[in-house]
Design a protein around this motif. Sequence first.
Motif, PDB file in Angstrom:
ATOM      1  N   LEU A 110      58.074  50.222  16.315  1.00 27.69           N
ATOM      2  CA  LEU A 110      56.840  49.467  15.715  1.00 27.69           C
ATOM      3  C   LEU A 110      56.433  50.116  14.575  1.00 27.69           C
ATOM      4  N   GLN A 111      56.724  49.786  13.298  1.00 24.42           N
ATOM      5  CA  GLN A 111      56.237  50.425  12.201  1.00 24.42           C
ATOM      6  C   GLN A 111      54.960  49.990  11.731  1.00 24.42           C
ATOM      7  N   ASP A 112      53.885  50.316  12.417  1.00 29.50           N
ATOM      8  CA  ASP A 112      52.604  49.613  12.270  1.00 29.50           C
ATOM      9  C   ASP A 112      51.428  50.468  11.884  1.00 29.50           C
ATOM     10  N   TYR A 113      51.845  51.335  11.042  1.00 28.61           N
ATOM     11  CA  TYR A 113      50.789  52.192  10.316  1.00 28.61           C
ATOM     12  C   TYR A 113      50.446  51.498   8.851  1.00 28.61           C
ATOM     13  N   ASN A 114      49.469  51.786   8.325  1.00 22.97           N
ATOM     14  CA  ASN A 114      49.066  51.297   7.163  1.00 22.97           C
ATOM     15  C   ASN A 114      50.383  50.979   6.046  1.00 22.97           C
ATOM     16  N   GLN A 115      50.972  52.154   5.969  1.00 18.04           N
ATOM     17  CA  GLN A 115      51.978  52.052   5.203  1.00 18.04           C
ATOM     18  C   GLN A 115      53.450  52.075   5.813  1.00 18.04           C
ATOM     19  N   GLY A 116      53.355  51.508   6.703  1.00 18.57           N
ATOM     20  CA  GLY A 116      54.740  51.365   7.603  1.00 18.57           C
ATOM     21  C   GLY A 116      55.135  53.009   8.629  1.00 18.57           C
ATOM     22  N   ARG A 117      55.557  53.787   8.167  1.00 18.89           N
ATOM     23  CA  ARG A 117      55.732  54.868   8.983  1.00 18.89           C
ATOM     24  C   ARG A 117      54.782  55.725   8.854  1.00 18.89           C
ATOM     25  N   TRP A 118      53.706  55.665   7.971  1.00 21.55           N
ATOM     26  CA  TRP A 118      52.574  56.486   7.864  1.00 21.55           C
ATOM     27  C   TRP A 118      51.272  55.673   7.499  1.00 21.55           C
ATOM     28  N   GLY A 119      50.176  56.392   7.713  1.00 19.08           N
ATOM     29  CA  GLY A 119      49.007  55.615   7.327  1.00 19.08           C
ATOM     30  C   GLY A 119      47.784  56.364   7.082  1.00 19.08           C
ATOM     31  N   GLU A 120      46.671  55.913   6.994  1.00 19.48           N
ATOM     32  CA  GLU A 120      45.306  56.353   6.730  1.00 19.48           C
ATOM     33  C   GLU A 120      44.258  55.733   7.008  1.00 19.48           C
ATOM     34  N   GLU A 121      43.347  56.102   7.597  1.00 15.06           N
ATOM     35  CA  GLU A 121      42.133  55.317   7.865  1.00 15.06           C
ATOM     36  C   GLU A 121      41.193  56.270   6.910  1.00 15.06           C
ATOM     37  N   ALA A 122      40.092  55.638   6.286  1.00 13.86           N
ATOM     38  CA  ALA A 122      39.205  56.198   5.260  1.00 13.86           C
ATOM     39  C   ALA A 122      37.827  55.415   5.710  1.00 13.86           C
ATOM     40  N   TYR A 123      36.891  56.027   6.067  1.00 11.30           N
ATOM     41  CA  TYR A 123      35.630  55.550   6.469  1.00 11.30           C
ATOM     42  C   TYR A 123      34.453  56.284   6.248  1.00 11.30           C
ATOM     43  N   VAL A 124      33.227  55.581   6.175  1.00 12.55           N
ATOM     44  CA  VAL A 124      31.933  56.338   6.022  1.00 12.55           C
ATOM     45  C   VAL A 124      31.055  56.004   7.291  1.00 12.55           C
ATOM     46  N   ILE A 125      30.425  56.915   8.035  1.00  5.75           N
ATOM     47  CA  ILE A 125      29.394  56.373   9.140  1.00  5.75           C
ATOM     48  C   ILE A 125      27.825  56.874   8.669  1.00  5.75           C
TER      49      ILE A 125
END
Length: 369
Positions: free
Chosen positions: A86-101
């Motif tokens: 399953l190529q289910d990262y944000n960009q398919g085979r790779w991805g990112e999460e960017a957030y502030v808490i």
Amino acid sequence: MKRIFLLALFALNFSSAYAGEWSFDVSGDARGAYGYSDVAERFEKNDENNDGFGDAEVNFSAYYEADEDYSLSFNLDLMVGINEELQDYNQGRWGEEAYVISNTPLGELQGGQMYNVAYQFYEGAPKVGILYNNSDIVNFISNPNWKRTKKETKFATLNTTYINTDGVAPKVNYITPEVFGSKIGISYIPETYNRRGLINKHADYAQDDGWLGAFSTTHDMGFFDINASISYAQFHQDDKEFSAGMRISRGNWSLGGGLRKTYIDGKEEKAVTNAELPEFFDEYREGQSWEIGLGYEFGPFQSALTYFESTSGRTKNQDKVWMFSNQYQLSKNILVYAAAAHVDFEGDNNFLENNNQGWAFVGGVGVTF
């Protein structure tokens, strides 16, 4: 533009804080696994007998603490997968999460690319090792009901018991302060499509918004500890989702389970005809899933035996997954994995390409830093 808005929102929210101290952290992990699959004879053409996959994640964070009541963190998580089904990262085979808490006495405010509060609160069957998620098994025995590639996205059934329809689409989360071991969370998602979720980007409702609420509670009952969660969501105006889970722990043992129900409340609009939309691509919108599992932990060793089942409410599509997954902390930074699983994936008809069944035996190594 929306991401810039979210970051600005948090900056304004924290502008009243006093001068404090900054700290920075980098952490991550990587896993690699080899598996041998033995599927039923008539499905031999669906999969290779020998296969493997790998993934890795690196987490960067900058933490600002004004005082014991006010803090702010900026986070960036990068991940990559090798030979994953399953190529289910944000960009398919790779991805990112960017957030502030942002943490204040009034609660926790989160914003950016991240999971919703239902995912963050969920308590269910214990999971460990290389087959931590139900979807991990498809790296060795493919499931015709779950597909995510550059050319095709199809979820004829649910693949989790927690709400993951929106993946890590940009959103705003608010979590109340904990009171008597309990807290409430709310998520608003301006656009629900995300490759880590279940939605096909060509669906006419892919850009619709959504929201959800979740409740989590933890209590020491004396003889055992109990963790429970419940959540409700609405997507595309008429799509409703409900999820609940519970885990009971005593000593080295834990027993947990969960369930999820999705349904369309009202008259469903026909999807726009599009060659990019495969048959049953969004049957997950009318379905149910449940899981149960037993976990054991002793020193550096962890083990979990789980069962997961998912069915469509309108078709014959169904998934059954038994997993026995183990891990051992060999040293501070090295883990070894061993697992066995049996699956029974059923399509809406008896065609070989729409079904699969068999065993998988998996071993692997993990590195953390």
